[in-house]
Design an enzyme around this catalytic site. Structure first.
Site, PDB file in Angstrom:
ATOM      1  N   SER A 141      13.648   4.682   1.377  1.00  0.00           N
ATOM      2  CA  SER A 141      13.864   3.376   0.749  1.00  0.00           C
ATOM      3  C   SER A 141      15.045   3.447  -0.199  1.00  0.00           C
ATOM      4  O   SER A 141      15.330   4.501  -0.783  1.00  0.00           O
ATOM      5  CB  SER A 141      12.617   2.980  -0.048  1.00  0.00           C
ATOM      6  OG  SER A 141      12.874   1.832  -0.821  1.00  0.00           O
ATOM      7  N   TYR A 156       6.042   5.248  -5.953  1.00  0.00           N
ATOM      8  CA  TYR A 156       6.634   4.915  -4.645  1.00  0.00           C
ATOM      9  C   TYR A 156       8.049   5.484  -4.565  1.00  0.00           C
ATOM     10  O   TYR A 156       8.429   6.087  -3.549  1.00  0.00           O
ATOM     11  CB  TYR A 156       6.645   3.392  -4.477  1.00  0.00           C
ATOM     12  CG  TYR A 156       7.316   2.893  -3.213  1.00  0.00           C
ATOM     13  CD1 TYR A 156       6.699   2.980  -1.974  1.00  0.00           C
ATOM     14  CD2 TYR A 156       8.585   2.301  -3.273  1.00  0.00           C
ATOM     15  CE1 TYR A 156       7.314   2.507  -0.817  1.00  0.00           C
ATOM     16  CE2 TYR A 156       9.211   1.824  -2.132  1.00  0.00           C
ATOM     17  CZ  TYR A 156       8.578   1.930  -0.909  1.00  0.00           C
ATOM     18  OH  TYR A 156       9.198   1.459   0.234  1.00  0.00           O
TER      19      TYR A 156
HETATM   20  P1  NAP Z   1       4.591  -3.225   6.802  1.00  0.00           P
HETATM   21  O1  NAP Z   1       4.776  -4.373   7.739  1.00  0.00           O
HETATM   22  O2  NAP Z   1       3.511  -3.294   5.802  1.00  0.00           O
HETATM   23  O3  NAP Z   1       4.472  -1.902   7.664  1.00  0.00           O
HETATM   24  C1  NAP Z   1       3.838  -0.760   7.194  1.00  0.00           C
HETATM   25  C2  NAP Z   1       2.785  -0.371   8.207  1.00  0.00           C
HETATM   26  O4  NAP Z   1       2.242   0.901   7.847  1.00  0.00           O
HETATM   27  C3  NAP Z   1       1.619  -1.361   8.268  1.00  0.00           C
HETATM   28  O5  NAP Z   1       1.355  -1.676   9.605  1.00  0.00           O
HETATM   29  C4  NAP Z   1       0.476  -0.570   7.650  1.00  0.00           C
HETATM   30  O6  NAP Z   1      -0.801  -0.885   8.146  1.00  0.00           O
HETATM   31  C5  NAP Z   1       0.841   0.831   8.068  1.00  0.00           C
HETATM   32  N1  NAP Z   1       0.140   1.848   7.312  1.00  0.00           N
HETATM   33  C6  NAP Z   1      -0.193   1.840   5.999  1.00  0.00           C
HETATM   34  N2  NAP Z   1      -0.870   2.955   5.692  1.00  0.00           N
HETATM   35  C7  NAP Z   1      -0.969   3.684   6.835  1.00  0.00           C
HETATM   36  C8  NAP Z   1      -1.585   4.906   7.159  1.00  0.00           C
HETATM   37  N3  NAP Z   1      -2.233   5.637   6.240  1.00  0.00           N
HETATM   38  N4  NAP Z   1      -1.499   5.349   8.437  1.00  0.00           N
HETATM   39  C9  NAP Z   1      -0.875   4.617   9.387  1.00  0.00           C
HETATM   40  N5  NAP Z   1      -0.277   3.439   9.139  1.00  0.00           N
HETATM   41  C10 NAP Z   1      -0.330   2.981   7.871  1.00  0.00           C
HETATM   42  O7  NAP Z   1       5.937  -3.032   5.967  1.00  0.00           O
HETATM   43  P2  NAP Z   1       7.443  -2.708   6.410  1.00  0.00           P
HETATM   44  O8  NAP Z   1       8.282  -3.425   5.438  1.00  0.00           O
HETATM   45  O9  NAP Z   1       7.641  -2.896   7.836  1.00  0.00           O
HETATM   46  O10 NAP Z   1       7.525  -1.162   6.019  1.00  0.00           O
HETATM   47  C11 NAP Z   1       7.821  -0.139   6.929  1.00  0.00           C
HETATM   48  C12 NAP Z   1       8.451   1.017   6.173  1.00  0.00           C
HETATM   49  O11 NAP Z   1       9.681   0.574   5.585  1.00  0.00           O
HETATM   50  C13 NAP Z   1       7.612   1.551   5.024  1.00  0.00           C
HETATM   51  O12 NAP Z   1       7.679   2.957   5.017  1.00  0.00           O
HETATM   52  C14 NAP Z   1       8.303   1.019   3.781  1.00  0.00           C
HETATM   53  O13 NAP Z   1       8.140   1.862   2.665  1.00  0.00           O
HETATM   54  C15 NAP Z   1       9.744   0.981   4.245  1.00  0.00           C
HETATM   55  N6  NAP Z   1      10.594   0.070   3.482  1.00  0.00           N
HETATM   56  C16 NAP Z   1      10.411  -1.277   3.561  1.00  0.00           C
HETATM   57  C17 NAP Z   1      11.251  -2.098   2.831  1.00  0.00           C
HETATM   58  C18 NAP Z   1      11.135  -3.600   2.865  1.00  0.00           C
HETATM   59  O14 NAP Z   1      11.896  -4.282   2.152  1.00  0.00           O
HETATM   60  N7  NAP Z   1      10.254  -4.167   3.668  1.00  0.00           N
HETATM   61  C19 NAP Z   1      12.255  -1.559   2.024  1.00  0.00           C
HETATM   62  C20 NAP Z   1      12.396  -0.177   1.979  1.00  0.00           C
HETATM   63  C21 NAP Z   1      11.563   0.630   2.719  1.00  0.00           C
HETATM   64  P3  NAP Z   1      -1.687  -2.052   7.450  1.00  0.00           P
HETATM   65  O15 NAP Z   1      -0.983  -3.320   7.787  1.00  0.00           O
HETATM   66  O16 NAP Z   1      -3.019  -1.925   8.106  1.00  0.00           O
HETATM   67  O17 NAP Z   1      -1.697  -1.782   5.992  1.00  0.00           O
END
Ligand code: NAP
Length: 251
Positions: A141, A156
């Site tokens: 991130s 985080y």
């Molecule tokens: P997201 O839609 O919430 O995707 C994260 C996924 O990880 C969800 O499906 C969640 O499941 C799953 N998850 C959570 N805990 C888990 C576990 N213990 N085992 C397996 N799966 C698990 O959010 P996203 O924005 O796409 O995020 C994806 C990645 O990008 C993350 O690593 C996040 O830190 C990173 N990121 C995102 C942003 C942003 O602006 N969106 C910015 C920087 C980095 P549930 O839905 O069941 O909780």
């Protein structure tokens, strides 16, 4: 040109409709990969895999549980004969000030974001070795680089910075086995990551000040993952690709 023709790819945390993981799984499938979507919720995971269709698969896997990671990899190997690409995408965040982070918060956030990357990578590495190489992409991130972002607390940020240390260590140690390890550091991406804590309107507004004048889309991160997973990046290992619309430009 299909960049992942006949490759087997695993994407963790990939079942959410608006998530980075599913966007990545879709793009990999379009590029010829057979994709395994791993996530927590059985119905969401089933639906996400069904959307991609055959020969793609969905598996319930909590990345904090080593035995579930090992079992998921074995299931993929039974179905497809091996693994070529792992995208460590599963993650959670909590918005907390440094003094508010409890031991439980720390364990939850570090276990999911960092320990999960270790578990999944350890489960996959022997498979990559047996195929003569492969690619591990880890989603970090912008928070890891600048000490905070829109969503994340200090724990985080620490977890996401830890991922980059792990990426460099894997790149060094696994390079001789032709296994590449790289990070992607997304900026503000339009997903449901904050679980309603931050509105889409706020994100659009915030992104107006970024050099590229727009919020990131999940596909922007998927594109970076595709590049790092593919042979286009055959000589790239140990790097972190910033995908943030210029919101943070490294010196
Ligand atoms: P997201 O839609 O919430 O995707 C994260 C996924 O990880 C969800 O499906 C969640 O499941 C799953 N998850 C959570 N805990 C888990 C576990 N213990 N085992 C397996 N799966 C698990 O959010 P996203 O924005 O796409 O995020 C994806 C990645 O990008 C993350 O690593 C996040 O830190 C990173 N990121 C995102 C942003 C942003 O602006 N969106 C910015 C920087 C980095 P549930 O839905 O069941 O909780």
């Amino acid at each position: 040109m299909k960049l992942l023709q006949d490759k087997v790819a695993i994407v963790t945390g990939a079942a959410r409709k608006r998530g980075i993981g599913l966007a990545t799984a879709r793009l990999f499938a379009e590029h010829g990969a057979r994709v395994a979507i791993l996530d927590l919720d059985p119905e969401e995971t089933r639906q996400a895999a069904a959307e991609l269709g055959d020969p793609h698969m969905g598996l319930v896997c909590d990345v904090t549980r080593r035995e579930e990671c090992d079992a998921a990899i074995q299931a993929v190997v039974r179905r497809h004969g091996g693994v070529d690409v792992l995208v460590n995408n599963a993650g959670i965040t909590q918005k907390r000030g440094i003094m508010e982070v409890t031991d439980e918060d720390y364990a939850r956030v570090l276990d999911t974001n960092l320990r999960g990357v270790l578990h999944m990578s350890q489960a996959v590495i022997p498979q990559l070795k047996s195929r003569g190489g492969g690619s591990i992409v880890c989603i970090s991130s912008l928070s890891a680089l600048q000490g905070g972002g829109v969503f994340g607390g200090s724990h985080y940020c620490a977890a996401k910075a830890g991922i980059l240390g792990l990426v460099r260590a894997m790149a060094l140690e696994l390079g001789p086995d032709n296994i590449r390890a790289n990070g992607v550091a997304p900026g503000l991406i339009l997903t449901d990551f904050s679980r309603g804590g931050t509105s889409d309107e706020y994100k659009h507004e915030k992104a107006r000040s970024f050099p590229l004048r727009r919020v990131g889309q999940p596909g922007d991160i998927a594109g970076a993952c595709l590049y790092l997973a593919s042979e286009l990046a055959a000589y790239v290992t140990g790097v972190t690709l910033d995908v943030n619309g210029g919101a943070y430009i490294r010196p």
